[in-house]
Scaffold this active site. Structure first.
Site, short mmCIF file in Angstrom:
data_model
loop_
_atom_site.label_atom_id
_atom_site.label_comp_id
_atom_site.label_asym_id
_atom_site.label_seq_id
_atom_site.Cartn_x
_atom_site.Cartn_y
_atom_site.Cartn_z
N SER A 44 43.29 58.85 46.75
CA SER A 44 41.90 58.90 47.44
C SER A 44 40.77 57.68 46.59
CB SER A 44 41.32 60.14 47.58
OG SER A 44 40.74 60.73 46.42
N TYR A 170 39.01 56.07 25.92
CA TYR A 170 39.94 55.59 27.18
C TYR A 170 41.10 54.97 26.89
CZ TYR A 170 40.75 53.61 31.93
OH TYR A 170 41.37 53.02 33.04
#
Ligand code: GFB
Length: 352
Positions: A44, A170
């Site tokens: 999504s 990250y």
């Protein structure tokens, strides 16, 4: 007492399934339509919606299953196993991640590291345990070393040195994903590969003012500045350079890499000559809002990494020579139109 239900959604699809077989629902489909199942995690999001956009071209051949964190929390192994058991995918396009722009990365390092380590570990392990025929996992060009590189950067430089401090949490989590895929490939011959996209933008982006990436965040900020007759503040000096790829282009390329069964890591970006400064991105956005004379740079904010210029020699060999990348001005126009159509009502509530 068995419940029988007959569904005839389309002429060529006829399903009879018994209550007890619900878990193998997709197996039944699989069996009947002979379609292979592609599970898209992060379905999504920005890139997930890009895959959804291009999937029409492949629906004859594949059954696409788009999942989001609302359906399955991939940081939880038990839930991830349940999802693999439920869909029993043949292929996985793994896009799910805890992502954000420079300021989210700098201010949420523990979350960026831990969530991504857990999500990736669970998905890769399940992909192996459920004998997935092909896994494509998504990295990012910000994970390349900041100093120990020569420009343009290529795929071989991935582990040559430390990433930029602004997104090292990250970056290391994503580097572990690359290593995890490679270990399964080397030990068991699993067809696990990684794609390495540059900065992505497009419809369905995250337009959050603080956590969003630069392009969607500046669209939102310029919209509000004009609304309030304020200056349009661009953080930093505007000098850093970036390569921006339109999300639908990236989605098309991911399916080409998938269909050609490319089984080596590939950088996916616009050519280096399309590199552009943050300042010029800000000006293109301001011109779209007819607000060019109110652009102000606030250099009290971090510039982050100055540049991370990548080359696409390997990608060029995979793509047809006439593959067209969306021009940055056209892509920004489409993103602004999507923002104005889809996002405004939500922000109005939030920004009051
Ligand atoms: O897309 P971005 O946030 O991340 O871009 P990176 C940051 C650049 O845009 C910096 C400037 O030079 C910022 O100073 N900038 C100016 C702004 N105004 C704004 C603003 O309002 N919001 C934001 N976010 N930036 C990311 C990595 O690095 O690249 C991620 O941190 C991911 O993990 C992504 O990999 C692709 O391009 O610097």
């Amino acid at each position: 007492m068995y419940a029988k239900m007959i569904i005839v959604p389309t002429p060529q699809l006829f399903i009879i399934f018994e209550k007890k077989n619900i878990k193998n629902f997709h197996n039944n489909i699989h069996m009947i339509t002979n379609k292979k199942i592609i599970l898209v995690t992060g379905g999504s999001g920005l890139v997930g919606n890009g895959i959804k956009y291009v999937s029409d071209l492949y629906n004859e051949k594949y059954e696409f299953v788009f999942t989001s964190s609302k359906q399955c929390d991939l940081t939880i192994m038990k839930d991830t196993v349940e999802m693999f058991k439920k869909y029993n995918p043949n292929y996985v396009i793994h896009l799910a991640a805890c992502v954000g722009g420079l300021f989210k990365n700098m201010n949420n390092k523990v979350e960026m590291l831990e969530k991504n380590l857990m999500i990736n570990y669970n998905v890769v392990k399940c992909a192996h345990d459920y004998k997935v025929e092909k896994l494509i996992a998504c990295l990012s060009t910000c994970i390349f070393p900041d100093k120990e590189v020569t420009y343009p950067i290529d795929e071989s430089m991935l582990h040559n040195g430390a990433p930029h401090f602004s997104n090292d949490a990250y970056a290391y989590a994503k580097r572990m994903l690359e290593i995890h895929c490679r270990c399964y490939k080397e030990k068991y011959g699993d067809n696990f590969t990684c794609i390495i996209p540059t900065n992505i933008y497009g419809p369905n982006d995250n337009f959050d003012l603080e956590n969003g990436h630069v392009l969607p965040a500046l669209i939102h900020k310029c919209f509000l500045a004009k609304q309030k007759d304020d200056d349009f503040i661009i953080r930093g000096t505007g000098k850093p350079l970036r390569q921006f790829i339109f999300s639908y282009d990236l989605a098309k390329i991911i399916m080409i890499i998938f269909e050609k069964n490319i089984n080596e890591n590939v950088i996916i970006s616009v050519p280096e000559e399309h590199e552009i400064s943050i300042g010029d991105i800000g000006k293109i956005i301001a011109d779209n809002f007819d607000y060019g004379d109110r652009v102000v740079f606030d250099s009290t904010y971090s510039d982050g990494q100055y540049k991370k210029t990548v080359g696409i020699e390997k990608l060029k060999k995979i793509l047809d020579e006439n593959f067209q990348f969306t021009n940055i001005k056209d892509g920004i126009k489409i993103s602004i139109d999507w923002f104005l159509c889809n996002y405004t009502p939500v922000i109005m509530k939030k920004d009051e």
